[in-house]
Design a protein around this motif. Structure first.
Motif, short mmCIF file in Angstrom:
data_model
loop_
_atom_site.label_atom_id
_atom_site.label_comp_id
_atom_site.label_asym_id
_atom_site.label_seq_id
_atom_site.Cartn_x
_atom_site.Cartn_y
_atom_site.Cartn_z
N LEU A 88 9.31 32.17 -19.70
CA LEU A 88 10.55 32.95 -19.70
C LEU A 88 11.75 32.04 -19.93
O LEU A 88 12.63 32.35 -20.74
CB LEU A 88 10.69 33.68 -18.36
N TRP A 89 11.77 30.92 -19.24
CA TRP A 89 12.87 29.97 -19.43
C TRP A 89 12.90 29.47 -20.87
O TRP A 89 13.96 29.41 -21.49
CB TRP A 89 12.69 28.79 -18.47
N MET A 106 7.62 26.55 -8.30
CA MET A 106 8.59 25.60 -7.75
C MET A 106 8.42 24.21 -8.35
O MET A 106 9.40 23.50 -8.61
CB MET A 106 8.46 25.53 -6.23
N ALA A 107 7.17 23.80 -8.59
CA ALA A 107 6.92 22.51 -9.23
C ALA A 107 7.51 22.49 -10.64
O ALA A 107 8.07 21.49 -11.09
CB ALA A 107 5.42 22.22 -9.28
N LEU A 108 7.40 23.63 -11.32
CA LEU A 108 7.96 23.72 -12.67
C LEU A 108 9.48 23.76 -12.64
O LEU A 108 10.14 23.19 -13.51
CB LEU A 108 7.40 24.97 -13.37
N PHE A 109 10.04 24.43 -11.63
CA PHE A 109 11.50 24.44 -11.50
C PHE A 109 12.02 23.01 -11.31
O PHE A 109 13.06 22.65 -11.88
CB PHE A 109 11.93 25.31 -10.31
N ASP A 110 11.30 22.21 -10.54
CA ASP A 110 11.71 20.81 -10.33
C ASP A 110 11.73 20.06 -11.66
O ASP A 110 12.66 19.29 -11.94
CB ASP A 110 10.75 20.12 -9.36
N GLU A 111 10.71 20.28 -12.48
CA GLU A 111 10.63 19.59 -13.77
C GLU A 111 11.73 20.07 -14.71
O GLU A 111 12.30 19.29 -15.47
CB GLU A 111 9.26 19.81 -14.41
N GLU A 123 21.50 27.54 -16.19
CA GLU A 123 21.62 28.87 -15.59
C GLU A 123 20.31 29.64 -15.72
O GLU A 123 19.95 30.45 -14.85
CB GLU A 123 22.76 29.63 -16.25
N PHE A 124 19.57 29.40 -16.80
CA PHE A 124 18.30 30.10 -17.01
C PHE A 124 17.28 29.74 -15.93
O PHE A 124 16.41 30.55 -15.60
CB PHE A 124 17.73 29.79 -18.39
N ILE A 125 17.38 28.54 -15.39
CA ILE A 125 16.49 28.17 -14.29
C ILE A 125 16.76 29.06 -13.09
O ILE A 125 15.83 29.54 -12.43
CB ILE A 125 16.68 26.68 -13.91
N ARG A 138 15.36 33.63 -9.56
CA ARG A 138 15.65 34.97 -9.04
C ARG A 138 14.51 35.93 -9.37
O ARG A 138 14.10 36.75 -8.54
CB ARG A 138 16.97 35.47 -9.63
N ASP A 139 13.99 35.81 -10.59
CA ASP A 139 12.88 36.67 -10.99
C ASP A 139 11.66 36.43 -10.11
O ASP A 139 11.01 37.37 -9.64
CB ASP A 139 12.51 36.39 -12.46
N PHE A 140 11.34 35.15 -9.90
CA PHE A 140 10.15 34.85 -9.10
C PHE A 140 10.35 35.29 -7.65
O PHE A 140 9.42 35.81 -7.02
CB PHE A 140 9.82 33.36 -9.15
N ALA A 141 11.56 35.12 -7.12
CA ALA A 141 11.83 35.56 -5.75
C ALA A 141 11.62 37.06 -5.62
O ALA A 141 11.01 37.54 -4.65
CB ALA A 141 13.26 35.18 -5.35
N ASP A 142 12.09 37.82 -6.61
CA ASP A 142 11.91 39.28 -6.58
C ASP A 142 10.43 39.65 -6.65
O ASP A 142 9.95 40.53 -5.92
CB ASP A 142 12.67 39.93 -7.74
N ILE A 143 9.73 38.99 -7.56
CA ILE A 143 8.31 39.30 -7.75
C ILE A 143 7.51 38.98 -6.48
O ILE A 143 6.72 39.80 -6.00
CB ILE A 143 7.74 38.51 -8.94
N PHE A 144 7.73 37.78 -5.95
CA PHE A 144 6.95 37.39 -4.78
C PHE A 144 7.30 38.25 -3.57
O PHE A 144 6.42 38.58 -2.76
CB PHE A 144 7.18 35.91 -4.45
N GLU A 145 8.56 38.63 -3.46
CA GLU A 145 8.95 39.48 -2.34
C GLU A 145 8.21 40.81 -2.39
O GLU A 145 7.75 41.33 -1.37
CB GLU A 145 10.46 39.70 -2.34
#
Length: 756
Positions: free
Chosen positions: A438-439, A537-542, A569-571, A576-583
């Motif tokens: 997505l990013w 989260m590991a990918l967000f760090d990278e 900003e896309f990160i 936000r997308d992952f937070a919504d999905i996991f929630e």
């Protein structure tokens, strides 16, 4: 030992059976019989063969992209590494159209140049075509033949004098030998062959038949095969040319003179051989790398064993052997990889070679039968356009744009094998690859220009941000940012939105993160010791690390336009997308409400709305009676959905949405939870809000489960937290560690959002 012998015997039998079945070696008369049975397939040139390759494997009715074109199955076969090409249906169809043009005009006189950003599968597309040709050549429909000259070992007789009758140095030949006899040197044992000269250009044996008899026989045979009158048969232009190389022509002429014009005796020396296209062995499929400067050359043969053992009648010939990619690729395809990285002088010869289909060598000019491909990146193409000779080259090129993919769902398929390999060393958690792709796709998008559209759409287009542009391309819901009617309008404009940047220099998909960079991020993230699994989260760090180095990546240097070209900003958008999905997933895993209840409620609501709009009654399975739509039920659901404005218009829009779905998907079943998935999410969120306190309490217990602090909670609370973890793994595929890390991320991210 006996078992090994049996295996070798079976292998031998299979090999001989396959060899005989394919009829790899033929005499010339055997080839003529095949030619008479199937004349059209055996006189194809390279462009016709490539065209038939595409059609042999066929195509699917619809591609996976946005293009209104089919997907050719040759790209599902993939490359020699068995990797199918993902998406790019538009590129594939353009190549097919160019090849079709070559077939209609009877020859290929242009170079097909695929241009695009680095890593957009240009080379893989060409490799897939070559691999499909190889597979096709292994079928009966795709059989192709070349020929060799065979000379026996017996040299007891000398060359006959001009006008004399007799053999020219080979025993067993009589004056009544002719081409009608089955006698041929094609099947001689290797020990009885003094010399064998291969045709390095792999010419079609049909060129050994002289004109005009060649054309006359073909007309007759094609007429018999197709039922078309001979007078209406047009022999392909390339078949009417002198198709032999200089070396083969000299051998043919000298033998014919020595045999006093007895063509049958000449053709006894011809061994027809079936060959199979191969990139690995450079048979009909060639590649010219950027560093290579000589594409064809020849050397004189003086001490070659085969030359020394030739009959005296051929000793007056100065034998040359041609080599190089142009020679190896004859009758097939040739790719110039990263062609524009080479100095212009290194490929100026292509102006005439491609257009005239011939190559000039020191001792001869030889006709070629090749479909030329090339690949280049946009930087080199832009520079190439500035040279004075560009106009000359442009008229001999067919430019085909190969952009990056613009749908994350397709992008994910590129890395399927990578993820499979990585999973062996570290578990890959749900949505990790999804967030990365997505990013990557958002970095490739361009801001729509409202002025490009009709004035009534401009305000709507101006609101289309990168995330919702991705949703539009994926066919996902655009709510709640856009109302149902606005969403319907944007769907109607999707083709125009896609076309806006298709035929411009800075097209959409030219810039952005390349698949090579995405792949490197994946492999770096899996080595992150901070996480026991490959998590988002590991990918967000990278990604955070990558966007800091603007000097390395060109797409990071683009000036922001509105909300576009903002990788940092896309990160946040992905987080936000992952937070919504996991929630949603962790809430569903708590099983506070049966998932089926959500769908049942939505289905009942839609059923009542449809009946109310159509002024129909609903059948009650319990009472067996037809009843009026339940207005109270509809009102309750609409309060949950927070419907604003006239209720009747809203309900009519729902019916229209179902009708639109059936038009787009005539055979697909109506599943309301998919058609109205955003309503489904809203209903789930509503019940989540009602039980928010219980959900938040469970999150706290889940965070301390397995620690000493867990002793402070009741047994029921601990049981709910444990079952939530179990359901996350069972239903959604989260290992315990990954679920914990994801929950920790969710709580931290929500806290940061609340504070900001």
């Amino acid at each position: 030992m006996a078992e090994a012998t049996d295996l070798l015997y079976q292998l031998n039998q299979q090999s001989r059976s396959l060899f005989q079945e394919r009829q790899v070696i033929l005499s010339f008369s055997g080839f003529l019989r095949k030619l008479r049975e199937r004349p059209i397939p055996l006189i194809r040139n390279s462009s016709q063969y490539l065209y038939d390759t595409f059609n042999y494997f066929g195509r699917t009715e619809a591609g996976s992209g946005f293009e209104d074109c089919a997907r050719w199955k040759v790209f599902d076969i993939g490359t020699h590494k068995n990797v199918p090409i993902v998406g790019s249906e538009g590129v594939q169809d353009e190549i097919y159209k160019v090849i079709t043009g070559f077939v209609r005009q009877g020859y290929s006189n242009k170079l097909i140049m695929l241009h695009g950003p680095n890593g957009s599968a240009k080379t893989s597309i060409i490799e897939s075509i070559g691999h499909a040709m190889q597979r096709y050549s292994e079928t009966e429909d795709g059989a192709v033949y070349r020929f060799n000259w065979i000379f026996p070992t017996d040299k007891s007789l000398t060359s006959k004098a001009m006008g004399a009758v007799g053999p020219i140095g080979f025993t067993g030949m009589r004056d009544d030998d002719s081409s009608l006899r089955e006698d041929s040197f094609a099947f001689l044992d290797e020990s009885k062959i003094a010399a064998k000269i291969q045709s390095e250009y792999k010419e079609n044996p049909i060129f050994l038949l002289p004109m005009p008899q060649r054309a006359e026989w073909l007309k007759k045979w094609i007429s018999e095969d197709t039922g078309v009158p001979e007078a209406e048969i047009e022999i392909p232009q390339h078949i009417q040319l002198a198709g032999l190389s200089k070396r083969n022509q000299l051998i043919f002429e000298n033998l014919l003179a020595a045999y006093d014009g007895d063509l049958g005796k000449v053709l006894r020396h011809v061994q027809v051989e079936r060959f199979f296209f191969s990139k690995q062995y450079r048979v009909g499929i060639g590649t010219v790398e950027p560093q290579m400067s000589i594409d064809a050359y020849e050397k004189q043969l003086t001490i070659d064993r085969s030359i020394a053992n030739l009959p005296p009648v051929l000793h007056n010939i100065s034998f040359h052997e041609a080599e190089g990619p142009l020679v190896e690729a004859n009758r097939g395809i040739l790719e110039f990889s990263d062609m524009l990285k080479r100095p212009i002088e290194a490929f100026k010869y292509l102006l005439t070679t491609v257009e005239k289909g011939s190559v000039n060598l020191p001792s001869s000019t030889t006709n070629l039968d090749i479909v030329f491909f090339a690949s280049t990146n946009e930087k080199h193409l832009d520079a190439f356009k500035t040279i004075p000779d560009f106009a000359s080259f442009r008229s001999r090129f067919e430019l085909v744009t190969a952009p990056y993919l613009l749908k994350p769902s397709l992008e994910q398929q590129i890395y399927a094998q990578d993820v499979k390999a990585l999973a062996k060393s570290k578990p890959v958690t749900p949505h990790a690859l999804e967030m990365l792709c997505l990013w990557a796709v958002m970095t490739r998008l361009k801001q729509p220009n409202p002025d490009y559209y009709d004035s009534k759409y401009r305000a709507l287009i101006a609101r289309l941000d990168p995330r919702h542009k991705v949703r539009l391309y994926e066919g996902e819901s655009l709510m709640p940012l856009f109302k149902p009617q606005e969403e319907a309008t944007l769907r109607e404009l999707r083709r125009a939105i896609l076309d806006e940047y298709q035929n411009v220099v800075a097209y959409e998909g030219r810039f952005g993160a390349s698949p090579r960079e995405v792949r490197s991020i994946l492999y770096r993230a899996v080595q992150n010791s901070k996480y026991t699994t490959l998590t988002p989260m590991a990918l967000f760090d990278e990604l955070e690390r990558l966007v800091k180095d603007r000097t390395v990546y060109e797409f990071l240097q683009l000036e922001p336009r509105g909300k576009y070209h903002q990788p940092q900003e896309f990160i946040t958008v992905c987080k936000r997308d992952f937070a919504d999905i996991f929630e949603r997933e962790v809430t569903a895993s708590m099983t506070l409400v049966d998932e089926e209840q959500y769908e049942t409620l939505l289905s009942r609501y839609i059923e009542n709305v449809v009946a109310q709009v159509k002024r129909e009654k609903i059948y009650n399975k319990i009472t067996g009676n037809y009843e009026q739509p339940n207005e109270n039920l509809m009102r309750d659901v609409e309060r949950i959905l927070k419907v604003n404005g006239p209720i009747e218009k809203h309900r009519e829009a729902l019916l229209g949405r179902i009708a639109a779905f059936k038009i787009d998907n005539p055979v697909a079943p109506i599943v309301v939870s998919r058609i109205f998935h955003e309503y489904m999410d809203t209903i789930k969120q509503h019940y989540y809000e009602e039980q928010k306190k219980q959900v938040e309490d469970n999150f706290k217990v889940m965070m301390v489960l397995g620690t000493d602090e867990a002793k402070n909670y009741k047994e029921d609370d601990l049981h709910l937290a444990t079952s939530t973890y179990q359901n996350l793994e069972k239903r959604f595929g989260y290992p315990r560690d990954a679920a914990y890390e994801s929950l920790k991320f969710l709580l931290t991210f929500r806290s940061q959002q609340a504070s900001s």
